[in-house]
Design a protein around this motif. Structure first.
Motif, PDB file in Angstrom:
ATOM      1  N   LEU A 209       0.808  -1.216   0.000  1.00 11.01           N
ATOM      2  CA  LEU A 209       0.000   0.000   0.000  1.00 11.01           C
ATOM      3  C   LEU A 209       0.843   1.269   0.000  1.00 11.01           C
ATOM      4  O   LEU A 209       0.569   2.197  -0.772  1.00 11.01           O
ATOM      5  CB  LEU A 209      -0.942  -0.004   1.217  1.00 11.01           C
ATOM      6  CG  LEU A 209      -1.890   1.191   1.331  1.00 11.01           C
ATOM      7  CD1 LEU A 209      -2.771   1.315   0.095  1.00 11.01           C
ATOM      8  CD2 LEU A 209      -2.752   1.073   2.600  1.00 11.01           C
ATOM      9  N   THR A 210       1.866   1.338   0.829  1.00  8.08           N
ATOM     10  CA  THR A 210       2.667   2.563   0.921  1.00  8.08           C
ATOM     11  C   THR A 210       3.365   2.870  -0.399  1.00  8.08           C
ATOM     12  O   THR A 210       3.315   3.999  -0.901  1.00  8.08           O
ATOM     13  CB  THR A 210       3.709   2.440   2.041  1.00  8.08           C
ATOM     14  OG1 THR A 210       3.036   2.217   3.289  1.00  8.08           O
ATOM     15  CG2 THR A 210       4.532   3.713   2.141  1.00  8.08           C
ATOM     16  N   ARG A 213       0.705   3.738  -3.158  1.00  7.17           N
ATOM     17  CA  ARG A 213       0.133   5.084  -2.991  1.00  7.17           C
ATOM     18  C   ARG A 213       1.134   6.153  -3.446  1.00  7.17           C
ATOM     19  O   ARG A 213       0.750   7.107  -4.138  1.00  7.17           O
ATOM     20  CB  ARG A 213      -0.258   5.311  -1.532  1.00  7.17           C
ATOM     21  CG  ARG A 213      -0.857   6.706  -1.267  1.00  7.17           C
ATOM     22  CD  ARG A 213      -1.092   6.914   0.215  1.00  7.17           C
ATOM     23  NE  ARG A 213      -2.178   6.089   0.700  1.00  7.17           N
ATOM     24  CZ  ARG A 213      -3.464   6.431   0.639  1.00  7.17           C
ATOM     25  NH1 ARG A 213      -3.805   7.603   0.100  1.00  7.17           N
ATOM     26  NH2 ARG A 213      -4.399   5.646   1.102  1.00  7.17           N
ATOM     27  N   LEU A 225      -5.550  11.344  -2.833  1.00  6.57           N
ATOM     28  CA  LEU A 225      -6.378  10.546  -3.737  1.00  6.57           C
ATOM     29  C   LEU A 225      -7.865  10.734  -3.469  1.00  6.57           C
ATOM     30  O   LEU A 225      -8.703  10.074  -4.074  1.00  6.57           O
ATOM     31  CB  LEU A 225      -6.013   9.065  -3.602  1.00  6.57           C
ATOM     32  CG  LEU A 225      -4.575   8.696  -3.981  1.00  6.57           C
ATOM     33  CD1 LEU A 225      -4.302   7.229  -3.688  1.00  6.57           C
ATOM     34  CD2 LEU A 225      -4.317   9.008  -5.456  1.00  6.57           C
ATOM     35  N   ASP A 231      -9.461   7.213  -1.393  1.00  3.36           N
ATOM     36  CA  ASP A 231      -8.870   7.252  -0.057  1.00  3.36           C
ATOM     37  C   ASP A 231      -9.230   6.031   0.792  1.00  3.36           C
ATOM     38  O   ASP A 231      -8.429   5.569   1.599  1.00  3.36           O
ATOM     39  CB  ASP A 231      -9.283   8.532   0.663  1.00  3.36           C
ATOM     40  CG  ASP A 231      -8.231   9.627   0.504  1.00  3.36           C
ATOM     41  OD1 ASP A 231      -7.210   9.355  -0.146  1.00  3.36           O
ATOM     42  OD2 ASP A 231      -8.426  10.732   1.024  1.00  3.36           O
ATOM     43  N   PRO A 234      -8.096   0.723  -0.335  1.00  2.00           N
ATOM     44  CA  PRO A 234      -6.680   0.317  -0.310  1.00  2.00           C
ATOM     45  C   PRO A 234      -6.303  -0.715  -1.365  1.00  2.00           C
ATOM     46  O   PRO A 234      -5.216  -0.654  -1.936  1.00  2.00           O
ATOM     47  CB  PRO A 234      -6.498  -0.242   1.109  1.00  2.00           C
ATOM     48  CG  PRO A 234      -7.880  -0.598   1.562  1.00  2.00           C
ATOM     49  CD  PRO A 234      -8.781   0.395   0.925  1.00  2.00           C
ATOM     50  N   ILE A 237      -5.936   0.953  -4.681  1.00  2.01           N
ATOM     51  CA  ILE A 237      -4.682   1.714  -4.710  1.00  2.01           C
ATOM     52  C   ILE A 237      -3.500   0.777  -4.961  1.00  2.01           C
ATOM     53  O   ILE A 237      -2.606   1.082  -5.760  1.00  2.01           O
ATOM     54  CB  ILE A 237      -4.493   2.481  -3.397  1.00  2.01           C
ATOM     55  CG1 ILE A 237      -5.541   3.587  -3.265  1.00  2.01           C
ATOM     56  CG2 ILE A 237      -3.088   3.080  -3.315  1.00  2.01           C
ATOM     57  CD1 ILE A 237      -5.536   4.272  -1.909  1.00  2.01           C
ATOM     58  N   GLY A 241      -1.262   1.400  -8.221  1.00  2.34           N
ATOM     59  CA  GLY A 241       0.136   1.798  -8.065  1.00  2.34           C
ATOM     60  C   GLY A 241       1.090   0.792  -8.675  1.00  2.34           C
ATOM     61  O   GLY A 241       2.078   1.161  -9.319  1.00  2.34           O
TER      62      GLY A 241
END
Length: 455
Positions: A209-210, A213, A225, A231, A234, A237, A241
């Motif tokens: 996730l990090t 994002r 986002l 937002d 997850p 995202i 990404g």
């Protein structure tokens, strides 16, 4: 390990780090040819019906398998490999061999896969070419779709007891050209056992996730986002990404045409299951081809991107009554204004595939003729404004209000590129100022083309 040194007929090449491209056939530029070696040569020779040669020996004294294709005809061979499910890493000379001291510097400038093929001659003009990335946690899924030829970007999440089946149905509806999955993720089951899609394994960290994002924020040029409705999504995202990271890594460009993302919800459209689509022959007929399908019967669009849009509309019918009424009002007005409709269709017949032309420019695969085609297509916009200026349907008015004629882009191309340039930039001589060495090269030309579009 991971470093290959090749010397063929006295021509030294650079040490090529191939650990990143072990799953790809390396097109290694040597003069007027792309050469392949070792296992790559064996695979390519079988796939392309090429003759294997051997002009050097390895450390054990055995001949090194080798084959090659002419540089000027490489696109056709590349497309044939990709159509068979292979990935191809294109390794170019990035310095003049005459000026090089020692080994000639080379770099992988692009990786072409089934989902990133952009050659218009080898794509169905009326179908999208999606790459789909899937992130999962337990029995919940996030999916991201990018058509790298047009920049279309969307994401979705699938949760609840039917999540796995819903994802499988979406794969059948979309029919992506390539799936991107984390290294250890199982293959998703689609609703069509006969559907075979090439799978690429991405680094697991890119799906975290990090990292995902951060990549997505950088690509969308934003600090949040929230405006995209992501937002609290997850898994969407993670998939988005990872997909952006994969495309950046393989295309080696900024992806300037991918600057927004749409989150798809189940309430936006009617979701038609694959069985219904098949039995009603909505997209394909009884023989599995478009012949005899509903889409083939009603598609009277005169542009390829219009055909792709109609296909998307049929696959995802509207549910909002207000949007349905707006669309029907616009259709009704065109239906009763035959002369305007006929003139509009005739004018649109001069428009080429703007979406994919822009995509090739951004990806660095456009030719000078692509820019001339783009200029000619944009020149039609003022006439469209004139033809439709008196129509009153709200949807038509809103479309016209948002339509920029891009006069500055047209003028920049007109001032610089010849009306009838050569087919490829490497031949040079395509600018009006023949003394322009900055543009009379592939690199300078592509840089200029991207600059025009970013204006």
């Amino acid at each position: 390990d991971g470093i290959r040194d090749v010397a063929v007929t006295g021509v030294q090449t650079c040490a090529l780090p191939i650990c990143q491209y072990r799953d790809a056939i390396v097109f290694f530029r040597m003069g007027d040819f792309y050469e392949m070696f070792y296992e790559d040569a064996l695979v390519a020779a079988r796939a392309l019906d090429l003759t294997l040669t051997s002009r050097s020996k390895d450390a054990a004294g055995s001949g090194i398998p080798m084959c090659g294709v002419p540089y000027h005809a490489a696109d056709g061979y590349l497309a044939r490999l990709v159509k068979q499910g292979h990935r191809v890493a294109i390794c170019e000379q990035v310095e003049d061999p005459k000026k090089a001291k020692g080994l000639v510097k080379r770099e992988v400038v692009r990786v072409v896969s089934p989902g990133t093929l952009t050659d218009a001659h080898h794509l169905d003009a009326r179908e999208p070419a999606f790459v789909m990335a899937i992130a999962s946690h337990d029995d919940e899924f996030g999916a991201a779709l990018v058509d790298v030829t047009t920049g279309e970007f969307s994401v979705a999440e699938y949760r609840g007891p039917d999540a796995r089946a819903a994802l499988g149905d979406e794969i059948v509806r979309v029919r992506p050209k390539e799936l991107l999955l984390p290294t250890d993720a199982p293959l998703p089951a689609s609703g069509d056992p006969q559907l075979t899609i090439p799978v690429t394994r991405g680094d697991a960290w890119s799906f975290e996730l990090t990292a995902a994002r951060t990549t997505l924020l950088d690509q969308l040029r934003t600090h949040s986002l929230e405006g995209f409705g992501l937002d609290s999504r997850p898994l969407a995202i993670c998939a988005a990404g990872a997909l952006v990271a994969y495309l950046r890594d393989t295309q080696k460009v900024d992806l300037a045409h991918v600057r927004t993302v749409h989150y798809k919800t189940a309430t936006d459209h009617v979701l038609i299951d694959p069985v219904t689509l098949k039995h009603l022959e909505v997209i394909t007929g009884s023989d599995g081809t478009p012949n005899g399908s509903l889409l083939r019967e009603i598609d009277r669009t005169v542009t390829s991107f219009g055909g792709r849009l109609l296909r998307a509309w049929i696959l995802r019918p509207l549910v909002s009554i207000d949007r349905i009424r707006d669309r029907l009002d616009a259709v009704e007005e065109f239906a009763f204004r035959g002369p305007e409709r006929a003139r509009c269709r005739e004018t649109l017949g001069h428009v080429q595939d703007i979406e994919r032309l822009v995509g090739r420019v951004v990806l660095g695969t456009a030719s000078p003729r692509d820019l001339v085609a783009l200029r000619g297509s944009l020149a039609v916009i003022p006439r469209i404004h004139l033809l439709l200026g008196e129509l009153g349907a709200p949807l038509t008015r809103s479309v016209l209000a948002a339509l920029d004629d891009l006069a500055d882009v047209r003028d920049a191309i007109e001032r610089t590129i010849l009306d009838d340039p050569p087919a490829v930039a490497r031949e040079g001589g395509f600018t009006r100022d023949r003394k322009s060495t900055r543009l009379n090269s592939s690199h300078g030309y592509i840089s200029y083309a991207v600059f025009c579009l970013k204006k």
